[in-house]
Design a protein around this motif. Sequence first.
Motif, PDB file in Angstrom:
ATOM      1  N   GLY A  80       0.819  -1.209   0.000  1.00  0.00           N
ATOM      2  CA  GLY A  80       0.000   0.000   0.000  1.00  0.00           C
ATOM      3  C   GLY A  80       0.848   1.252   0.000  1.00  0.00           C
ATOM      4  O   GLY A  80       1.983   1.250   0.497  1.00  0.00           O
ATOM      5  N   ILE A  81       0.290   2.326  -0.573  1.00  0.00           N
ATOM      6  CA  ILE A  81       0.910   3.651  -0.537  1.00  0.00           C
ATOM      7  C   ILE A  81       0.062   4.497   0.401  1.00  0.00           C
ATOM      8  O   ILE A  81      -1.152   4.606   0.231  1.00  0.00           O
ATOM      9  N   VAL A  82       0.703   5.099   1.408  1.00  0.00           N
ATOM     10  CA  VAL A  82       0.004   5.819   2.474  1.00  0.00           C
ATOM     11  C   VAL A  82      -0.316   7.245   2.045  1.00  0.00           C
ATOM     12  O   VAL A  82       0.546   7.955   1.535  1.00  0.00           O
ATOM     13  N   ASP A  83      -1.574   7.661   2.295  1.00  0.00           N
ATOM     14  CA  ASP A  83      -1.974   9.047   2.071  1.00  0.00           C
ATOM     15  C   ASP A  83      -1.746   9.862   3.338  1.00  0.00           C
ATOM     16  O   ASP A  83      -1.135  10.925   3.293  1.00  0.00           O
ATOM     17  N   THR A  84      -2.269   9.394   4.467  1.00  0.00           N
ATOM     18  CA  THR A  84      -2.076  10.062   5.752  1.00  0.00           C
ATOM     19  C   THR A  84      -2.016   9.021   6.868  1.00  0.00           C
ATOM     20  O   THR A  84      -2.502   7.906   6.709  1.00  0.00           O
ATOM     21  N   VAL A  85      -1.425   9.431   7.990  1.00  0.00           N
ATOM     22  CA  VAL A  85      -1.394   8.608   9.200  1.00  0.00           C
ATOM     23  C   VAL A  85      -1.957   9.461  10.323  1.00  0.00           C
ATOM     24  O   VAL A  85      -1.502  10.587  10.532  1.00  0.00           O
TER      25      VAL A  85
END
Length: 93
Positions: A80-85
Motif C-alpha cells: 500500500g501507498i500511504v496518504d495520511t497517518v
Amino acid sequence: MYLGKVIGRVVATTKDISLSGSILLIVARLNERLEPAGSTSIAIDTVGAGKGEIVIVTTGSAGRRAGTLQNSVVDACIVGIVDTVETDGQVEV
C-alpha cells in the motif's frame, strides 16, 4: 506490517527466477510519527510505489500472498501507498 519510506531501488540482473519481473525497492522503517525507526529492507513493490513515498510493508508468508508471489522467495512486500497517518488526533502526511 510496518510503515516505511522508499529510499531507493535495487537492480539485480541475476536473481532467483521467482523474482523475474519484480521491482525491488529499498525501504526505511518508520514509526507512527513517520520518523526513522530501525533498519532498512528490500521489498517487492506490488503497488507502483516511488522514491520518497510512505508505504505499508508486510513480511513473511503474508508478503507472498500479494500479487502473484505465492511460490516466490519474497520476505517483504509493499502492499500500500500511504496518504495520511492519524494518531491521537495528529495527522501526518
